[in-house]
Design an enzyme around this catalytic site. Structure first.
Site, PDB file in Angstrom:
ATOM      1  N   GLU A  15       0.783  -1.467   0.058  1.00 13.03           N
ATOM      2  CA  GLU A  15       0.043   0.101  -0.118  1.00 13.03           C
ATOM      3  C   GLU A  15       0.964   1.114   0.203  1.00 13.03           C
ATOM      4  O   GLU A  15       0.605   2.384  -0.524  1.00 13.03           O
ATOM      5  CB  GLU A  15      -1.003  -0.133   1.282  1.00 13.03           C
ATOM      6  CG  GLU A  15      -2.011  -1.064   1.248  1.00 13.03           C
ATOM      7  CD  GLU A  15      -2.822  -1.331   0.025  1.00 13.03           C
ATOM      8  OE1 GLU A  15      -3.137  -0.670  -0.972  1.00 13.03           O
ATOM      9  OE2 GLU A  15      -3.413  -2.248  -0.428  1.00 13.03           O
ATOM     10  N   VAL A  65       5.506   1.022 -16.060  1.00 13.47           N
ATOM     11  CA  VAL A  65       7.024   0.716 -15.631  1.00 13.47           C
ATOM     12  C   VAL A  65       7.569  -0.108 -16.626  1.00 13.47           C
ATOM     13  O   VAL A  65       7.172  -1.191 -17.349  1.00 13.47           O
ATOM     14  CB  VAL A  65       7.030   0.025 -14.156  1.00 13.47           C
ATOM     15  CG1 VAL A  65       8.521  -0.274 -13.862  1.00 13.47           C
ATOM     16  CG2 VAL A  65       6.608   0.724 -13.114  1.00 13.47           C
TER      17      VAL A  65
END
Length: 319
Positions: free
Chosen positions: A230, A251
């Site tokens: 998180e 990414v």
């Protein structure tokens, strides 16, 4: 090369995760058997409520693409950004009032995982050893705030962050990472607010049963990796499968995944997406068990670096 910019429409499609969670009658009876994260769903709700947020997040992505190779600037401690952490504990029972030791254990896990000091870091397969990364950010416990409540569970509508709804408002959210420990309900382990959202709800929520290493932490989510996952979202990392079949996490050095992975996948686990890559199931941004996730990548590090540079969405944490 994975695309870095995304449109407002794409943002609304990309950030779907779990349906909104409501209070259950007795959430303490069951422990989640599979990881559930509501970060993307919460973001989708924010985007629907405030269409301007999509434009703001596009600006963040454009900045990320331009400044992802910049080095951290501003306040550094031993060469690293040091983030103060405020932990807000909302409890109805003694078990939910997690101990200082359990809280500190979560801070310790974050420091290990974000500095490649976790004992399982060396388990990264040779195929991915060239991209595994030390993020180089440290965390220090700044304050613990506790509040007794009669609520059975809090859901994912940020009620735990609002004093008017019985919760605890974040403390100095532009310079301190706020964590909330409470009962979320409906098998959601945690959720985070991505950079760009309102400061009044900024931070990370973790169900008390998956917070840190000790006390009420429950296997297979008892190694503090819900916090790592998180906080990764809070630092602008997406789920590795891009919340879509063969989606993008923005990414370049993470392989394309079919979807989320659960449990402890056998290695190598192949994707059926273009090129049939080996999936990086051990990445913190997948949905595997705590003992099966143990790495970030250099590409994820560059995304994180961008938000802390001058002009970045979380630059105030580095000043």
């Amino acid at each position: 090369m994975k695309k870095i910019l995304f449109s407002a429409v794409t943002a609304l499609m990309l950030f779907s995760c779990q349906n909104d969670k409501t209070e259950s009658s007795d959430p303490d009876l069951n422990v989640a058997s599979r990881r559930g994260c509501a970060s993307q769903e919460v973001l989708e709700g924010q985007l629907k409520a405030n269409p301007a947020l999509a434009l703001k997040m596009n600006e963040i992505e454009a900045f990320t693409a331009k400044h992802s190779l910049d080095k951290f600037t501003g306040r550094l401690v031993n060469g690293k950004i040091e983030i103060p952490v405020v932990v807000n504990v909302l409890y109805r029972t003694t078990a939910q009032n997690i101990s200082d030791a359990q809280i500190q254990s979560q801070i310790d896990v974050l420091n290990k995982d974000f500095n490649a000091l976790n004992s399982d870091y060396n388990n990264v397969p040779a195929l991915f050893s060239g991209v595994k990364a030390n993020i180089g950010i440290t965390f220090v416990l700044d304050q613990v705030i506790r509040k007794s409540t009669t609520k059975t569970s809090w859901g994912t509508n940020d009620a735990m962050k609002k004093t008017a709804q019985g919760g605890l408002a974040p403390t100095s959210p532009t310079t301190k990472l706020n964590l909330w420990s409470c009962v979320i309900g409906n098998d959601i382990l945690g959720y985070a607010q991505f950079p760009g959202g309102p400061s009044s709800t900024d931070g990370v929520v973790i169900d008390y049963r998956y917070f840190g290493l000790s006390g009420a932490a429950n296997a297979p989510f008892n190694l503090g990796r819900t916090g790592t996952h998180e906080v990764g979202h809070w630092m602008n990392l997406r789920h590795i499968w891009g919340d879509a079949t063969c989606g993008s996490d923005l990414v370049a050095d993470t392989p394309t995944h079919n979807a989320e992975n659960y449990g402890v996948p056998a290695y190598p686990h192949y994707s059926t997406c273009a090129g049939n890559p080996v999936e990086m199931t051990m990445n913190y941004m997948d949905y595997t068990n705590d003992n099966a996730m143990y790495m970030f990548t250099n590409g994820q590090k560059t995304r994180i670096s961008a938000i802390f540079t001058t002009g970045g969405a979380r630059a105030s944490f580095a000043q």
